[in-house]
Design a protein around this motif. Structure first.
Motif, PDB file in Angstrom:
ATOM      1  N   ALA A 122      15.723  56.640  64.762  1.00 36.48           N
ATOM      2  CA  ALA A 122      14.343  56.770  65.219  1.00 36.48           C
ATOM      3  C   ALA A 122      13.892  55.567  66.026  1.00 36.48           C
ATOM      4  O   ALA A 122      12.787  55.563  66.558  1.00 36.48           O
ATOM      5  CB  ALA A 122      13.415  56.960  64.021  1.00 36.48           C
ATOM      6  N   ALA A 142      15.660  60.497  67.836  1.00 35.77           N
ATOM      7  CA  ALA A 142      14.282  60.924  68.066  1.00 35.77           C
ATOM      8  C   ALA A 142      13.912  60.775  69.539  1.00 35.77           C
ATOM      9  O   ALA A 142      14.004  59.681  70.105  1.00 35.77           O
ATOM     10  CB  ALA A 142      13.328  60.105  67.209  1.00 35.77           C
ATOM     11  N   ARG A 145      11.599  57.874  71.190  1.00 36.43           N
ATOM     12  CA  ARG A 145      11.587  56.686  70.331  1.00 36.43           C
ATOM     13  C   ARG A 145      12.949  56.031  70.209  1.00 36.43           C
ATOM     14  O   ARG A 145      13.045  54.809  70.146  1.00 36.43           O
ATOM     15  CB  ARG A 145      11.073  57.060  68.929  1.00 36.43           C
ATOM     16  N   PRO A 202      12.869  66.252  68.687  1.00 31.32           N
ATOM     17  CA  PRO A 202      11.490  65.743  68.733  1.00 31.32           C
ATOM     18  C   PRO A 202      11.227  64.805  67.555  1.00 31.32           C
ATOM     19  O   PRO A 202      11.645  65.089  66.418  1.00 31.32           O
ATOM     20  CB  PRO A 202      10.646  67.022  68.638  1.00 31.32           C
ATOM     21  N   ALA A 203      10.567  63.700  67.831  1.00 35.81           N
ATOM     22  CA  ALA A 203      10.406  62.658  66.807  1.00 35.81           C
ATOM     23  C   ALA A 203       9.765  63.190  65.532  1.00 35.81           C
ATOM     24  O   ALA A 203      10.150  62.794  64.420  1.00 35.81           O
ATOM     25  CB  ALA A 203       9.587  61.497  67.374  1.00 35.81           C
ATOM     26  N   ASP A 204       8.810  64.123  65.686  1.00 37.14           N
ATOM     27  CA  ASP A 204       8.124  64.624  64.499  1.00 37.14           C
ATOM     28  C   ASP A 204       8.947  65.643  63.721  1.00 37.14           C
ATOM     29  O   ASP A 204       8.510  66.110  62.666  1.00 37.14           O
ATOM     30  CB  ASP A 204       6.755  65.203  64.870  1.00 37.14           C
ATOM     31  N   ARG A 205      10.151  65.970  64.232  1.00 37.56           N
ATOM     32  CA  ARG A 205      11.020  66.905  63.514  1.00 37.56           C
ATOM     33  C   ARG A 205      12.321  66.252  63.045  1.00 37.56           C
ATOM     34  O   ARG A 205      13.162  66.919  62.433  1.00 37.56           O
ATOM     35  CB  ARG A 205      11.359  68.113  64.405  1.00 37.56           C
ATOM     36  N   ASP A 207      13.082  64.039  60.667  1.00 35.89           N
ATOM     37  CA  ASP A 207      13.298  64.085  59.215  1.00 35.89           C
ATOM     38  C   ASP A 207      13.676  65.495  58.764  1.00 35.89           C
ATOM     39  O   ASP A 207      14.617  65.687  57.994  1.00 35.89           O
ATOM     40  CB  ASP A 207      12.048  63.622  58.470  1.00 35.89           C
ATOM     41  N   GLU A 208      12.951  66.471  59.274  1.00 37.43           N
ATOM     42  CA  GLU A 208      13.200  67.864  58.882  1.00 37.43           C
ATOM     43  C   GLU A 208      14.616  68.299  59.251  1.00 37.43           C
ATOM     44  O   GLU A 208      15.341  68.885  58.427  1.00 37.43           O
ATOM     45  CB  GLU A 208      12.172  68.759  59.571  1.00 37.43           C
TER      46      GLU A 208
END
Length: 287
Positions: A122, A142, A145, A202-205, A207-208
């Protein structure tokens, strides 16, 4: 591999000076935490070696996921201040196999780990950090980032921790030369296109995506992970690692390398501000 009691495997949390370690069913999570920018120094290298060897024979662990406590930096690079402490790694070096240096030994330990190893990238990973990413089985980066690069040429040296060999194995000779000699920071999308990482996410995904994959692998029937890793073996890079070490060592003793490394430290390398554009900082010194 027979399962062992967890108390036999892990030291208490505070026994790792630079790692946060936790586990769930079949999965170990390792968070790198070595402020200010997660340089690969003696402490971090020793902790990583201890962690990897501690879980190596534990059949209940199938996946190891590495991430960082610092959102901006995964592993910045090898500690540049070691230019003033050439004997700092002597204790670690005493236990490594013949034919590799201490930095290559960490990469090879990771590359041959029985468990599946996954990097959740990340932030930035340069030099020894980029080598660690490439030594892992998989890496996910990510978008917007993550950044990855082999910066050593700007210090008057070449990668010496497996980077030349891991890159050539992953992305081909032409792109490996571009990364090593161009010494640019690659964004997540470019690293994915080149094959340096598995996927740009995508950075917001991030972790998922990584957590789903890690848990799915950890939940596979007994023996599947071990069988796959026996079948899909790492390339034999022994000869290349020796050539890499010789090339790195021959450059490291030249006056230019010492001048650039010391100059980098004097102008902000290994500070948060200096590390954001380390390539620009070092190119300014060279010019």
């Amino acid at each position: 591999m027979p399962a062992r009691d967890e108390s036999e495997i892990f030291m208490p949390h505070d026994a790792y000076a630079t790692l946060r370690v936790s586990r769930e069913a079949g999965l170990v999570r390792v968070t790198l935490d070595n402020p200010p920018v997660n340089v690969l120094d003696v402490a971090l290298m020793a902790d990583l070696r201890h962690l990897l060897t501690s879980v190596r024979d534990d059949g209940s662990v199938r996946v190891i996921v590495f991430d960082s406590a610092d959102p901006d930096f995964f592993i910045a690079h090898v500690d540049m201040s070691l230019v003033d402490a050439p004997d700092a790694f002597d204790e670690i070096a005493a236990g490594i196999p013949d034919g590799v240096n201490v930095f290559q030994a960490l990469g090879e330990l990771l590359r041959h780990q029985p468990q599946v190893t996954i990097v959740k990238l990340a932030g930035l990973a340069r030099g020894g950090g980029a080598e660690f990413v490439a030594a892992a089985d998989m890496a996910f980066a990510a978008i917007g980032r993550a950044g990855i690069g082999q910066i050593e040429a700007l210090m008057g040296i070449v990668p010496g921790g497996g980077g030349t060999q891991y890159l050539a194995d992953r992305v081909g000779r032409n792109r490996a030369l571009e990364a090593v000699l161009g010494a640019e920071l690659f964004d997540a999308e470019t690293a994915e296109r080149y094959g340096w990482v598995n996927r740009a996410v995508p950075a917001d995904r991030l972790d998922e995506v990584v957590d789903r994959l890690a848990r799915n692998i950890a939940a596979l029937p007994e023996g599947v992970v071990a069988a796959a890793k026996r079948a899909i073996v790492p390339a034999d890079l022994a000869g290349g690692l020796q050539r890499e070490h010789d090339a790195w060592a021959s450059q490291f003793v030249r006056p230019a390398a010492e001048r650039l490394i010391r100059g980098g430290l004097a102008h902000g390398a290994q500070t948060r501000d200096g590390e954001r554009d380390l390539e620009g900082l070092l190119r300014g010194l060279a010019s």
